[in-house]
Design an enzyme around this catalytic site. Structure first.
Site: not given
Length: 708
Positions: A443, A585
């Site tokens: 990510c 994230h």
């Protein structure tokens, strides 16, 4: 013959035990039934003490008792000394084999020169050669090797031989393949050739006469295929004619030849659902596979488990069928996200691939001591201003599909991290939007490419550049990392010191993370990415790790500014990119195009072109405290004034009328690259096509009202 003079030979270590022993004295193996019994040459308490032992002079004129069963290993004192002297050495592994062995028992190599057979024995009318026979010891070795091979399966990844009951490889945890029967079949065929060679040896021995010898005809390829087919029938328990099985085998082979890497990952994911292996599903997801993909008839035929797999089944169907509740939750979330999300990189795959090739072509390595990779193009992704021309309902649909609403809410509402200043978000049109990103371990790299080129790092081009830069410039980055970690530990009052070996181990772990696709990255990797981009990276993230109950677990340490401090300032751009961090994230934070401004910001004359979009990124938090600047050296560390001076050197900074220190992100209104512009236009056309339908329905209602 006294009972004490009779011994039995162990079939494992050949040690001769007394008859009263139920286990081998040497290796503790159980005494088998039908054991070979030999006579002790030095019997105590017998009348033969004091003279040499003669195998022909046993009591009653009988020879030693030998069991004729070939599954046991005969070890007879009389023949051992004679045959041991006549053993032949293998030319490959130098193993000493019995005289009558035609292959090496250890490595199965063919015997180069045939050892002489036994001397002819006279019987009745004259002498004739004795039929050639295979040594029972060798037959035992070969059968034992055959039985041992069929009890193992070889891992396709690391080639380790696992036991038949193992569902995963003991070394690499790779799941056991479904076609294990075919693997065991191949090994069975190879091992059974040993017995076939012995059969041919017996045939040659029985047909030999005089000095001439008749050799067996060589086995043809067709014979071996027929033999393999019969073995397949015996092992798999198939029912049908040999011709039908041969056609089926060729069909399966054709299906395998057409399979690609993604297809194999999908089949492994299907097997992973059945066996409860979540790693196989993650591997398929990280490769970009479609979670909603259905099993075809060929794939079901290849899996060969009708009780588990059916045509048309997806991973979700399999999770429901086998009651994998944990996997079902992950798969349903992934399917809903893929169905609801639509970012520009998903609309036109051809343009996306061209952009990926453009990114790979723009990566170059700097010559000299600091051989770091860098990008030659300055590209900044922004949302098009044409979005505001769409109807409100279409705009809402667009933002639902392109943004990550959960990340946006966490960074805006749960903790004021972005868009906390009305001056920046409203009056200066510098509102930041969190783009939806994949949940795989890449990510960070995906968000960096999304903030610049609007695509994912699907081919791991950026990850490879990250790993090579860390490896080739390890000394430079290691020094910065070590100094920063030492200062950070002391500033928090930890006061610990590590040995150089411990520092090296931690650094090796950081290097290993950069080389593993899907592995989570750390602050050091963001620092290296700032050098690859040749521009600063600002991370707006949560300050604390929290559990699912909302309990604070510790500091995240990601929020702050990452400057390319190891480059010369003249070699870098001052326009930064922004990333968001929420609970493990990363997301790309981008702005929307604006009309350009002349004088915005207290005391700053911008004088920019109309084709340039300026976004003001705050360098302070909501409490007006200066953001951390990561990986500063001992000379660069100082008070807040020194850090602000350093930020002004590396970024285009100004102070707004509200007194906030901000950095200016400059980007072209056409997003800096023609391919990116084409990709965004095609993505926006999907929503523009919704407008005529809405307008047409409104017009039809107006006409109906006029008719009434």
């Amino acid at each position: 013959m006294s009972e004490r003079g009779i011994k039995w030979a162990c079939e494992y270590c050949t040690y001769e035990n007394w008859p009263s022993a139920i286990k081998c004295t040497m290796c503790r193996a159980q005494r088998p039934s039908g054991t070979i019994i030999t006579e002790d040459p030095f019997k105590s308490g017998s009348s033969d003490v004091g003279r040499d032992w003669d195998p022909s002079s046993t009591e009653g004129g009988s020879s030693p008792l030998i069991c004729p069963d070939s599954s046991a290993r005969p070890r007879v004192k009389s023949s051992y000394s004679v045959e041991n002297a006549n053993k032949w050495s293998c030319h490959m592994c130098t193993y000493l084999n019995w005289p009558r062995a035609i292959r090496c028992t250890q490595c199965l190599s063919q015997r180069r020169t045939r050892s002489p057979t036994e001397s002819p024995q006279s019987s009745g009318s004259g002498s004739r050669p004795v039929a050639f026979s295979v040594d029972p010891c060798e037959e035992y070795n070969d059968r034992n090797k055959l039985n041992t091979r069929t009890q193992h399966w070889t891992c396709s990844i690391c080639t380790y031989e696992n036991w038949a009951k193992a569902k995963k490889c003991v070394v690499c945890d790779h799941p056991r393949p479904n076609n294990i029967e075919a693997i065991e079949l191949a090994e069975t065929e190879e091992a059974s050739s040993i017995i076939n060679e012995q059969d041919r040896a017996r045939w040659r021995g029985s047909c030999s006469s005089g000095h001439s010898q008749r050799r067996s005809p060589p086995a043809t390829k067709r014979d071996s295929e027929m033999k393999m087919d019969f073995q397949r029938i015996e092992l798999a328990g198939a029912v049908g004619s040999k011709e039908e099985l041969e056609v089926d085998f060729k069909k399966v082979k054709q299906i395998k030849n057409r399979m690609k890497k993604t297809d194999w990952l999908f089949l492994n994911a299907c097997v992973g659902v059945v066996e409860g292996d979540l790693a196989a599903i993650e591997a398929y997801k990280s490769s970009g596979g479609d979670i909603a993909r259905q099993l075809t008839a060929d794939e079901v035929r290849l899996l060969n488990r009708p009780s588990a797999f059916d045509v048309g089944y997806t991973l979700v169907h399999l999770a429901i069928r086998f009651q994998r509740q944990d996997m079902l939750a992950i798969l349903l979330t992934e399917v809903s996200q893929q169905a609801a999300k639509c970012i520009p990189a998903m609309v036109c795959p051809e343009l996306t691939e061209q952009i990926r090739r453009e990114v790979a072509a723009s990566l170059h390595q700097r010559k000299g001591d600091f051989a770091c990779y860098f990008l030659t193009d300055l590209v900044t992704f922004t949302l098009p201003a044409d979005i505001e021309d769409l109807p409100p309902t279409v705009q809402e649909k667009l933002f639902d599909e392109v943004l990550d609403r959960d990340v946006q809410k966490e960074l805006e509402e749960e903790s004021p991290i972005i868009n906390w200043s009305l001056e920046l978000a409203t009056r200066l049109d510098s509102r930041l939007y969190a783009l939806w990103n994949r949940t795989a371990g890449d990510c960070l790299l995906d968000s960096v490419l999304q903030a610049t080129w609007g695509i994912y790092d699907k081919d791991s081009v950026l990850r490879k550049a990250l790993h090579d830069s860390l490896h080739d410039c390890s000394h430079w980055f290691y020094t910065r990392w070590k100094d920063w970690e030492s200062w950070y530990s002391q500033s928090f009052g930890l006061h610990f010191s590590l040995r150089e070996e411990q520092w090296q181990e931690d650094w090796a772990f950081i290097l290993s993370l950069a080389s593993q696709p899907g592995a989570s990255l750390e602050q050091t990797h963001i620092f290296v990415l700032a050098h690859i981009l040749r521009r600063p990276i600002i991370v707006y993230g949560v300050k604390y790790y929290k559990s699912f109950r909302g309990e604070t677990l510790g500091y995240t340490r990601f929020q702050g500014v990452y400057l390319p401090l190891l480059w010369e300032q003249s070699f870098c751009w001052k326009s930064p990119i922004a990333l968001g961090y929420t609970r493990g994230h990363f997301s790309a934070l981008v702005a929307m195009e604006n009309d350009g401004y002349g004088n915005r910001g207290a005391g700053a004359n911008l004088n920019t072109d109309d084709d340039v979009t300026i976004t003001f990124l705050p360098l302070v938090d909501s409490e007006r405290k200066l953001l951390h600047v990561h990986f500063l050296s001992a000379q660069e560390l100082g008070n807040e004034e020194q850090r602000e001076r350093l930020l002004r050197e590396w970024l285009d900074c100004c102070v707004t009328e509200g007194g906030a220190l901000v950095a200016m992100q400059k980007s072209s209104r056409r997003r800096g690259h023609p391919l990116v512009t084409q990709m965004v236009d095609k993505w926006l056309d999907r929503y523009r096509q919704i407008r005529p339908c809405t307008s047409l329905s409104d017009g039809e209602e107006d006409e109906d009202d006029e008719d009434e």
